[in-house]
Motif scaffolding. Structure first.
Motif, PDB file in Angstrom:
ATOM      1  N   SER B  47       0.752  -1.325   0.213  1.00 26.42           N
ATOM      2  CA  SER B  47       0.082   0.203  -0.075  1.00 26.42           C
ATOM      3  C   SER B  47       0.775   1.173  -0.008  1.00 26.42           C
ATOM      4  CB  SER B  47      -1.159  -0.072   1.292  1.00 26.42           C
ATOM      5  OG  SER B  47      -0.289   0.008   2.442  1.00 26.42           O
ATOM      6  N   ALA B  48       2.058   0.987   0.788  1.00 29.29           N
ATOM      7  CA  ALA B  48       2.966   2.458   0.865  1.00 29.29           C
ATOM      8  C   ALA B  48       3.360   2.616  -0.644  1.00 29.29           C
ATOM      9  CB  ALA B  48       4.038   2.196   1.760  1.00 29.29           C
ATOM     10  N   VAL B  51       0.656   4.003  -2.664  1.00 28.98           N
ATOM     11  CA  VAL B  51       0.448   5.503  -2.823  1.00 28.98           C
ATOM     12  C   VAL B  51       1.624   6.115  -3.447  1.00 28.98           C
ATOM     13  CG1 VAL B  51       0.366   7.250  -0.883  1.00 28.98           C
ATOM     14  CG2 VAL B  51      -0.927   5.285  -0.496  1.00 28.98           C
ATOM     15  N   GLY B  52       2.844   5.898  -3.006  1.00 27.15           N
ATOM     16  CA  GLY B  52       4.124   6.685  -3.614  1.00 27.15           C
ATOM     17  C   GLY B  52       3.842   6.685  -5.141  1.00 27.15           C
ATOM     18  N   ILE B  55       1.156   8.979  -6.216  1.00 30.01           N
ATOM     19  CA  ILE B  55       1.303  10.325  -5.965  1.00 30.01           C
ATOM     20  C   ILE B  55       2.408  10.712  -7.306  1.00 30.01           C
ATOM     21  CG2 ILE B  55       2.630  12.252  -4.669  1.00 30.01           C
ATOM     22  CD1 ILE B  55       1.676  10.712  -2.215  1.00 30.01           C
ATOM     23  N   PHE B  73       9.290   9.338  -6.389  1.00 32.03           N
ATOM     24  CA  PHE B  73       8.187   8.647  -5.607  1.00 32.03           C
ATOM     25  C   PHE B  73       8.059   7.335  -5.455  1.00 32.03           C
ATOM     26  CE2 PHE B  73       6.931  13.144  -5.502  1.00 32.03           C
ATOM     27  CZ  PHE B  73       6.375  13.280  -4.238  1.00 32.03           C
ATOM     28  N   LEU B  76      10.699   6.664  -2.893  1.00 30.02           N
ATOM     29  CA  LEU B  76      10.077   7.222  -1.454  1.00 30.02           C
ATOM     30  C   LEU B  76       9.045   6.329  -1.157  1.00 30.02           C
ATOM     31  CD1 LEU B  76       9.869  10.937  -2.017  1.00 30.02           C
ATOM     32  CD2 LEU B  76      11.576   9.783  -0.665  1.00 30.02           C
ATOM     33  N   GLY B  77       8.225   5.930  -1.904  1.00 27.17           N
ATOM     34  CA  GLY B  77       7.305   4.813  -1.642  1.00 27.17           C
ATOM     35  C   GLY B  77       7.881   3.583  -0.977  1.00 27.17           C
ATOM     36  N   VAL B  79      10.563   3.274   0.408  1.00 29.12           N
ATOM     37  CA  VAL B  79      11.256   3.680   1.680  1.00 29.12           C
ATOM     38  C   VAL B  79      10.004   3.573   2.922  1.00 29.12           C
ATOM     39  CG1 VAL B  79      12.364   5.500   3.239  1.00 29.12           C
ATOM     40  CG2 VAL B  79      13.074   4.808   0.723  1.00 29.12           C
ATOM     41  N   ALA B  80       8.778   4.224   2.422  1.00 22.30           N
ATOM     42  CA  ALA B  80       7.744   4.370   3.434  1.00 22.30           C
ATOM     43  C   ALA B  80       7.359   2.895   3.724  1.00 22.30           C
ATOM     44  CB  ALA B  80       6.641   5.062   2.831  1.00 22.30           C
ATOM     45  N   LEU B  83       9.388   1.670   6.187  1.00 17.22           N
ATOM     46  CA  LEU B  83       9.311   2.157   7.305  1.00 17.22           C
ATOM     47  C   LEU B  83       7.996   1.666   8.288  1.00 17.22           C
ATOM     48  CD1 LEU B  83      10.059   4.909   9.109  1.00 17.22           C
ATOM     49  CD2 LEU B  83       8.410   5.929   7.911  1.00 17.22           C
ATOM     50  N   ASN B  84       6.885   1.542   7.410  1.00 24.82           N
ATOM     51  CA  ASN B  84       5.669   0.864   7.750  1.00 24.82           C
ATOM     52  C   ASN B  84       5.941  -0.478   8.389  1.00 24.82           C
ATOM     53  OD1 ASN B  84       4.069   2.992   6.977  1.00 24.82           O
ATOM     54  ND2 ASN B  84       3.230   1.924   5.305  1.00 24.82           N
TER      55      ASN B  84
END
Lengths: 251, 98
Positions: B47-48, B51-52, B55, B73, B76-77, B79-80, B83-84
């Protein structure tokens, strides 16, 4: 459908069709909407009837109503703390709607409205917007410090802030996809194994004996699906309360 | 009561009972079986990433910079997503005062 014979058609059960023929067609009202209204009616009936008598020694229905009330209330106060009590109605409504949607889907001929991403995404967006608005109302501009942990070096901000923002928005996707995927996967499995029963059962003399195997699997799956129905409603509610905790306390 | 528990322990219990202190770690009460954790981690990453990518793709369409913001992105997604998953196992501190 399974009884049409030679093919496995597991996905047609998720197709929308107009409710009551031309009437539904005219106003764009599908069986999914009808089941949502039914769930809403059943929840209202359940809560009102179970709370109507208010007996000291609860009967079965009242005990069930009180158990579900206390279950969610315990969850909210445990996750959010005492401030969470005022968000109890929100979490309770979400939980009951998802739970009844999942459970209604287990009835034969019923439609599982939680198996549509449009429905679960809408629910997730409602949760997301509510939580964000609560956070903004409680903390104002300070809310945006959520996206940059204090103590981090400032030169990392161009990386940390987009990552945190994406991580924050990914809640919507993960919340909706989890419920949607669980419901779809379960119902597809049920339909596939039910089709095996019919296909194998038609294989001459040995057919019925072989068909017992997928039938047994299907019986186990039905029990498993009831577990998933409760579990996913629970997970949806507890994640809502965890997000509420983040909104209220903001770390 | 035969043995007196530590004063701090009793104080903590009393505070917890009165709702003055939140629990030590977040996300308790979620299913913790290997399948539950695995599926949750998978959903968080995907899901991250989604979203990345979303966007980045929309920004590219808006600014006409395909494919550069999409690539940025995408990273970045990812990485997110990591992170999640990290947050899944090490939730943020519930409160600053420990």
């Amino acid at each position: 459908m399974a009884k049409e014979g030679k093919t496995i058609d597991a996905l047609s059960q998720f197709e929308l069709s107009p409710f009551l023929g031309d009437v539904g067609q005219a106003i764009g009202f599908s069986q999914s909407n009808a089941f949502m209204l039914l769930a809403l009616g059943l929840i209202t009936l359940f809560v009102m009837v179970s709370a109507a008598r208010g007996a000291m020694i609860p009967g079965r229905l009242q005990a069930l109503g009180e158990a579900s009330y206390e279950f969610i209330q315990g969850m909210v106060t445990e996750q959010v703390g005492d401030e969470g009590k005022k968000y109890f109605p929100f979490v309770f409504s979400i939980f009951m709607f998802v739970l009844f949607g999942n459970l209604l889907g287990m009835l034969p001929y019923a439609f599982t409205f939680t198996s549509h991403i449009a429905v679960t995404l809408t629910l997730a967006v409602i949760v997301f917007v509510t939580v964000t608005v609560i956070a903004l109302m409680r903390h104002g501009m300070h809310f945006f410090s959520y996206f940059f942990p204090e103590g981090a070096p400032v030169w990392l901000a161009p990386i940390i802030i987009p990552v945190e923002v994406i991580s924050y928005f990914s809640r919507v996707v993960s919340l909706s996809v989890r419920l949607f995927a669980n419901m779809v996967a379960g119902h597809v499995m049920l339909k596939v194994f039910a089709t095996f029963v019919v296909l194998l059962g038609g294989l001459g003399a040995v057919g019925p004996f072989v068909a017992v195997l997928p039938l047994g699997v299907n019986i186990a799956l039905v029990g498993f699906e009831f577990l998933v129905a409760f579990l996913q409603a629970y997970v949806f509610a507890i994640l809502t309360s965890i997000y509420l905790h983040d909104a209220v306390h903001l770390h | 009561m035969t043995k007196q528990p530590d004063l701090h322990e009793r104080l903590r219990q009393a505070r917890a009972r009165e709702g003055l202190e939140s629990g030590p770690n977040g996300q308790k009460g979620l299913p913790t079986g290997p399948w539950g954790i695995g599926l949750r981690a998978g959903v968080e990453v995907v899901s991250a990433l989604a979203v990345g990518i979303g966007i980045g793709w929309m920004l590219d369409r808006w600014l006409g910079t395909w494919p550069w913001l999409f690539l940025v992105f995408f990273v970045l997604g990812s990485v997110a997503g990591v992170l999640n998953v990290y947050r899944l196992f090490n939730p943020r501190r519930r409160s600053r005062v420990t």
